[in-house]
Design an enzyme around this catalytic site. Sequence first.
Site, PDB file in Angstrom:
ATOM      1  N   ASP A   1      31.742  24.964  38.033  1.00  0.00           N
ATOM      2  CA  ASP A   1      32.901  25.828  37.911  1.00  0.00           C
ATOM      3  C   ASP A   1      33.439  25.709  36.493  1.00  0.00           C
ATOM      4  O   ASP A   1      33.665  24.593  36.008  1.00  0.00           O
ATOM      5  CB  ASP A   1      33.957  25.381  38.929  1.00  0.00           C
ATOM      6  CG  ASP A   1      35.177  26.264  38.960  1.00  0.00           C
ATOM      7  OD1 ASP A   1      35.035  27.458  39.287  1.00  0.00           O
ATOM      8  OD2 ASP A   1      36.277  25.769  38.671  1.00  0.00           O
TER       9      ASP A   1
ATOM     10  N   HIS B   1      40.210  40.050  30.182  1.00  0.00           N
ATOM     11  CA  HIS B   1      39.056  39.982  31.081  1.00  0.00           C
ATOM     12  C   HIS B   1      37.742  40.304  30.380  1.00  0.00           C
ATOM     13  O   HIS B   1      36.688  39.810  30.786  1.00  0.00           O
ATOM     14  CB  HIS B   1      39.264  40.889  32.293  1.00  0.00           C
ATOM     15  CG  HIS B   1      40.324  40.381  33.206  1.00  0.00           C
ATOM     16  ND1 HIS B   1      40.096  39.417  34.144  1.00  0.00           N
ATOM     17  CD2 HIS B   1      41.644  40.681  33.292  1.00  0.00           C
ATOM     18  CE1 HIS B   1      41.207  39.139  34.790  1.00  0.00           C
ATOM     19  NE2 HIS B   1      42.178  39.899  34.288  1.00  0.00           N
TER      20      HIS B   1
ATOM     21  N   GLU C   1      33.921  32.337  38.714  1.00  0.00           N
ATOM     22  CA  GLU C   1      33.435  31.553  37.575  1.00  0.00           C
ATOM     23  C   GLU C   1      32.602  30.363  38.041  1.00  0.00           C
ATOM     24  O   GLU C   1      32.490  29.356  37.347  1.00  0.00           O
ATOM     25  CB  GLU C   1      34.605  31.101  36.702  1.00  0.00           C
ATOM     26  CG  GLU C   1      35.531  30.102  37.327  1.00  0.00           C
ATOM     27  CD  GLU C   1      36.651  30.696  38.181  1.00  0.00           C
ATOM     28  OE1 GLU C   1      37.524  29.924  38.578  1.00  0.00           O
ATOM     29  OE2 GLU C   1      36.655  31.904  38.479  1.00  0.00           O
TER      30      GLU C   1
END
Length: 173
Positions: A48, A61, A91
């Site tokens: 992550d 973004h 993610e």
Amino acid sequence: MANETVARLARTDALTGLANRRRLHEALQRELARAERTDQPLSTILADLDHFKSINDQYGHIIGDHVLVHAAAVFGSQSRPYDLAARYGGEEFMLLLPGTSTEDALAIAERIRKDVSEIEVPGCPQGITISLGVACWREGETPEQFVARADGALYRAKNAGRNRVAAAVGAVA
């Protein structure tokens, strides 16, 4: 030809080009059956990106997408032809490693951690780091238990300060 293209697109994450969750699930089922049949190890790395929300919030973004693409490239570069690198969600990434011991998977995870920390994304002055959890499948373990142990290791890495690798512990529940 068109059917092959549609089939490939249905199993690939559009942004990163890695396998998507559907393809990962299929490969996980297949590789667990193979590991059980051949008595070979099967490891996974669940990762992550650290503080990814702040990257999206601070830089937008589009920059966040560039970070994801760069991180995905690192995962792809660390996989062998018979491994599967996938975008697990948001993610999060997963690398499925047939025939790989915990020790070898930890070494691969550490290389990924180091390579991600060296990513430079134009428009993102913030350093990129990643936390990774490693698990090796145990006989009798379901796919869900296997992934849950990797997830537990990932959260131990995050809770220990992020930008690190942790190995799964604990018995099959």
